[in-house]
Design a protein around this motif. Structure first.
Motif, short mmCIF file in Angstrom:
data_model
loop_
_atom_site.label_atom_id
_atom_site.label_comp_id
_atom_site.label_asym_id
_atom_site.label_seq_id
_atom_site.Cartn_x
_atom_site.Cartn_y
_atom_site.Cartn_z
N PHE A 1 -0.80 12.21 -6.07
CA PHE A 1 -1.39 11.17 -6.85
C PHE A 1 -2.89 12.29 -7.32
O PHE A 1 -3.48 12.16 -6.48
CB PHE A 1 -1.83 10.51 -6.16
N GLY A 2 -2.52 12.50 -8.70
CA GLY A 2 -4.36 13.38 -9.18
C GLY A 2 -3.66 14.37 -8.73
O GLY A 2 -2.70 15.39 -8.27
N GLU A 3 -5.09 14.73 -8.10
CA GLU A 3 -5.46 16.08 -6.61
C GLU A 3 -4.17 16.14 -6.27
O GLU A 3 -4.15 17.16 -4.73
CB GLU A 3 -5.80 16.63 -6.74
N ALA A 4 -3.91 14.63 -4.89
CA ALA A 4 -3.50 14.66 -3.69
C ALA A 4 -2.77 14.33 -3.62
O ALA A 4 -1.48 14.30 -4.14
CB ALA A 4 -4.36 13.56 -3.33
N ILE A 5 -1.75 14.55 -2.12
CA ILE A 5 -0.30 14.31 -1.80
C ILE A 5 -0.20 13.23 -1.27
O ILE A 5 -1.55 14.03 0.25
CB ILE A 5 0.40 15.78 -1.21
N ILE A 6 0.51 12.83 -1.01
CA ILE A 6 0.23 11.22 -0.01
C ILE A 6 1.50 11.02 0.18
O ILE A 6 3.09 11.68 -0.27
CB ILE A 6 0.07 10.06 -0.50
N GLN A 7 2.15 10.38 1.56
CA GLN A 7 3.53 10.29 2.15
C GLN A 7 2.98 9.14 2.89
O GLN A 7 2.75 8.56 2.51
CB GLN A 7 3.87 11.07 3.32
N VAL A 8 4.30 7.38 2.53
CA VAL A 8 5.09 6.50 3.14
C VAL A 8 4.84 6.27 4.56
O VAL A 8 5.13 7.25 5.04
CB VAL A 8 5.62 6.27 2.46
N SER A 9 3.95 5.31 5.46
CA SER A 9 4.46 6.02 6.46
C SER A 9 3.79 4.70 7.62
O SER A 9 4.87 4.48 8.32
CB SER A 9 2.31 6.10 7.39
N GLU A 10 4.33 3.55 7.10
CA GLU A 10 4.21 2.30 7.37
C GLU A 10 4.54 1.46 6.40
O GLU A 10 3.58 1.19 5.42
CB GLU A 10 4.00 2.34 8.87
N PRO A 11 4.83 0.36 6.90
CA PRO A 11 4.60 -1.20 5.98
C PRO A 11 3.45 -1.55 6.74
O PRO A 11 2.45 -1.77 7.24
CB PRO A 11 5.64 -2.83 6.66
N ALA B 1 10.94 2.51 -1.84
CA ALA B 1 9.87 3.22 -0.59
C ALA B 1 10.32 3.08 0.70
O ALA B 1 10.87 2.56 1.01
CB ALA B 1 8.17 2.80 -0.80
N HIS B 2 10.33 4.52 0.32
CA HIS B 2 11.24 5.48 2.24
C HIS B 2 10.26 5.36 2.73
O HIS B 2 9.03 6.69 2.19
CB HIS B 2 11.84 5.09 1.21
N ILE B 3 10.24 5.89 3.71
CA ILE B 3 9.08 5.93 5.25
C ILE B 3 9.40 8.08 4.50
O ILE B 3 10.29 8.13 4.92
CB ILE B 3 9.72 5.66 6.61
N VAL C 1 12.62 8.04 12.16
CA VAL C 1 12.32 9.09 10.39
C VAL C 1 11.54 9.52 11.59
O VAL C 1 10.02 8.70 12.58
CB VAL C 1 12.21 7.74 9.98
N LYS C 2 11.12 11.16 10.96
CA LYS C 2 9.79 11.65 12.27
C LYS C 2 8.38 11.09 11.25
O LYS C 2 7.61 11.07 12.19
CB LYS C 2 10.10 13.21 11.34
N GLN D 1 16.03 10.50 5.07
CA GLN D 1 16.75 9.99 5.79
C GLN D 1 16.74 8.39 5.09
O GLN D 1 17.70 7.12 5.62
CB GLN D 1 16.50 9.09 7.06
N LYS D 2 16.29 8.33 3.58
CA LYS D 2 15.85 7.07 2.85
C LYS D 2 16.17 5.78 3.96
O LYS D 2 16.39 4.82 3.47
CB LYS D 2 17.14 6.80 2.38
N VAL D 3 14.85 5.38 4.72
CA VAL D 3 14.27 4.50 5.42
C VAL D 3 14.28 3.56 4.21
O VAL D 3 12.89 3.98 5.13
CB VAL D 3 14.27 4.65 7.00
#
Length: 219
Positions: free
Chosen positions: A106-116, A98-100, A195-196, A168-170
């Motif tokens: 996810f269902g109707e929602a859109i989510i984004q990885v933000s931090e550990p 999983a990358h930042i 990574v913005k 950026q695949k961090v």
């Protein structure tokens, strides 16, 4: 890529006593089978006891079900549901893949990885494992957090589907590395800080590490 949601979990703030400690927490989450609304600040009916446990950059917490077998022989009172108070227990999605900035539907929602996720002492108290925080840090099995880009109804029957990998695949694991171990590696820190999508709550301390003239040391 699609990742199966093993359980979808919510909890209310309670006053809990484990050992000699009493504290406010919503760590005892329960799985829900019915569809539930996911807003910018999290799942309906889910609560957070402290500000640094919630907010728009920390709307959802994911923990990989892949790690449950490891913890089964470590923790007391083992549970197959929301073992670490996570909202999403997911198969196959981990800190190393999983990358930042990765964006998922996810269902109707859109989510984004933000931090550990930052390991918390409350887990040590709950499970009677004094070195729980150190174990999570050293294994890298911390879990991670999401922000919500698009609100909507979600359910345990909805897979997480990777829509847009961050260029950026961090990885989350890379952020944990500079957070806990290779703390003053300028090259690695530069890559993470570029990574913005990285949450401000972790960007600030990492920027201080980058600007420091210290060498690597644990503190």
């Amino acid at each position: 890529m699609r990742y199966k949601v093993k359980s979808l979990n919510v909890g209310r703030i309670e006053t809990l006593t484990y050992g000699k400690r009493t504290f406010e927490s919503a760590i005892r989450k329960q799985s829900v089978s019915e569809p539930i609304f996911l807003s910018k600040t999290g799942l309906k009916s889910d609560e957070q006891a402290y500000e640094y446990h919630g907010g728009e950059d920390k709307a959802l917490c994911l923990y990989s079900y892949d790690y449950y077998p490891y913890w089964k022989n470590v923790v007391h009172h083992f549970s197959e549901t929301a073992l670490f108070g996570e909202n999403l227990t997911v198969e196959g999605l981990k800190e190393d893949n999983a990358h930042i900035g990765d964006i998922f539907s996810f269902g109707e929602a859109i989510i984004q990885v933000s931090e550990p996720r930052n390991p918390c002492y409350k887990l040590a108290e709950k499970y009677e494992v004094p070195d729980m925080v150190v174990r999570m840090r050293d294994t890298g099995y911390t879990g991670f957090l999401f922000r919500v880009l698009k609100e909507g109804v979600v359910s345990v029957n909805d897979d997480l589907v990777l829509l847009e990998p961050d260029a950026q695949k961090v990885s989350v694991a890379s952020v944990n590395e500079v957070k806990f171990f290779d703390r003053f590696n300028k090259e690695k820190l530069e890559k993470v800080l570029a990574v913005k999508a990285l949450s401000e709550s972790i960007r600030v301390p990492l920027l201080k590490q980058y600007q420091s003239d210290k060498t690597n040391e644990w503190s």
